[in-house]
Write a protein that holds these residues in place. Structure first.
Motif, mmCIF file in Angstrom:
data_model
loop_
_atom_site.group_PDB
_atom_site.id
_atom_site.type_symbol
_atom_site.label_atom_id
_atom_site.label_comp_id
_atom_site.label_asym_id
_atom_site.label_seq_id
_atom_site.Cartn_x
_atom_site.Cartn_y
_atom_site.Cartn_z
ATOM 1 N N ARG A 122 -1.663 -6.234 -10.651
ATOM 2 C CA ARG A 122 -1.565 -4.820 -10.322
ATOM 3 C C ARG A 122 -2.907 -4.397 -9.747
ATOM 4 O O ARG A 122 -3.975 -4.695 -10.306
ATOM 5 C CB ARG A 122 -1.245 -3.990 -11.566
ATOM 6 N N TRP A 123 -2.850 -3.682 -8.628
ATOM 7 C CA TRP A 123 -4.055 -3.175 -7.981
ATOM 8 C C TRP A 123 -3.753 -1.769 -7.489
ATOM 9 O O TRP A 123 -3.021 -1.591 -6.520
ATOM 10 C CB TRP A 123 -4.450 -4.085 -6.831
ATOM 11 N N GLY A 124 -4.247 -0.794 -8.211
ATOM 12 C CA GLY A 124 -3.882 0.585 -7.888
ATOM 13 C C GLY A 124 -2.384 0.773 -8.008
ATOM 14 O O GLY A 124 -1.780 0.446 -9.040
ATOM 15 N N LYS A 125 -1.767 1.257 -6.950
ATOM 16 C CA LYS A 125 -0.317 1.464 -6.938
ATOM 17 C C LYS A 125 0.436 0.251 -6.404
ATOM 18 O O LYS A 125 1.653 0.309 -6.224
ATOM 19 C CB LYS A 125 0.021 2.694 -6.089
ATOM 20 N N THR A 126 -0.261 -0.850 -6.156
ATOM 21 C CA THR A 126 0.359 -2.017 -5.534
ATOM 22 C C THR A 126 0.496 -3.175 -6.515
ATOM 23 O O THR A 126 -0.139 -3.196 -7.572
ATOM 24 C CB THR A 126 -0.452 -2.492 -4.311
ATOM 25 N N LEU A 127 1.333 -4.140 -6.117
ATOM 26 C CA LEU A 127 1.423 -5.426 -6.797
ATOM 27 C C LEU A 127 1.236 -6.515 -5.757
ATOM 28 O O LEU A 127 1.864 -6.484 -4.690
ATOM 29 C CB LEU A 127 2.777 -5.598 -7.487
ATOM 30 N N ILE A 128 0.378 -7.496 -6.054
ATOM 31 C CA ILE A 128 0.145 -8.613 -5.141
ATOM 32 C C ILE A 128 0.325 -9.920 -5.897
ATOM 33 O O ILE A 128 0.100 -9.985 -7.100
ATOM 34 C CB ILE A 128 -1.246 -8.539 -4.483
#
Length: 222
Positions: free
Chosen positions: A104-110
């Motif tokens: 999870r990175w901020g509002k994202t998923l990578i």
């Protein structure tokens, strides 16, 4: 949690070589992360760089100390983002990162999809003969991500591991693909790693079909 430095770059000409976007610059603040990477970041040769499975490149910052010791006469150049990475962190290396890991990175998923496959552009960018092969052989390659959930990130937000989906570390994937003899069992193990990129899945499947390892020379020397 890991707090990354973030870098983006534009395609620029290289005298005597094809254009490249390996030259990155540090950015701060809020950024939009799309399925193809950061808005404003570019890739020159999309056949081998970028795309959904290779949207972001991550390189461990602590490796730069190793390169400074290996090449003391050029030590000054070994600082992030020399290798064209988008993300640089400390405390997270190929031995701690696994194929399929979701952050999870901020509002994202990578999600980690594959190791970086070093290419010949590193040779002239670093002005060191056969540097790409040296990086491949010692396994300090970094890795790539796909973007599962796009959105905004802020460069001060941490990467937080939320899901581990395979038992194949990036270091093991590098060893299996680049530095070990032909081994069908290991190729099948890598193929079974959830999240593995399409291009690496293809390469491992082709090895099983052809009973041989593909030639690395064109990628390493151009």
């Amino acid at each position: 949690m890991h707090y990354p430095e973030v870098y983006i770059g534009k395609i620029t000409p290289y005298a005597g070589h094809s254009p490249s976007a390996i030259e990155k610059r540090a950015v701060n603040g809020e950024l939009m992360l799309t399925s193809l990477g950061f808005e404003g970041d570019e890739q020159a040769e999309t056949r081998h760089h970028g795309g959904p499975d290779r949207a972001l490149c991550h390189y461990p910052r602590e490796h730069y100390e190793y390169w400074r010791h290996q090449f003391p006469e050029q030590a000054d150049q070994f600082i992030a983002p020399l290798f064209g990475e988008n993300i640089s962190t400390t405390g997270l290396t190929e031995h701690d990162a696994y194929i399929g890991d979701i952050y999870r990175w901020g509002k994202t998923l990578i999600q980690i999809t594959q190791p970086r496959s070093p290419c010949y552009k590193l040779n002239f960018h670093c002005d060191i003969d056969d540097f790409a092969r040296t990086m491949q052989n010692n396994g300090r390659c970094g890795w790539l991500y796909r973007v599962i959930v796009a959105g905004n990130i802020h460069t001060k937000q941490p990467l937080e591991l939320v899901s581990r989906n395979s038992d194949v570390s990036v270091a093991e994937a590098i060893s299996i693909a680049f530095n070990a003899p032909f081994d069908e069992e290991q190729y099948r193990r890598l193929l079974a790693a959830a999240g593995l990129s399409a291009s690496w899945s293809k390469n491992m499947q082709m090895r099983l079909l052809t009973k041989s390892i593909e030639d690395f020379e064109r990628r390493l020397v151009g």
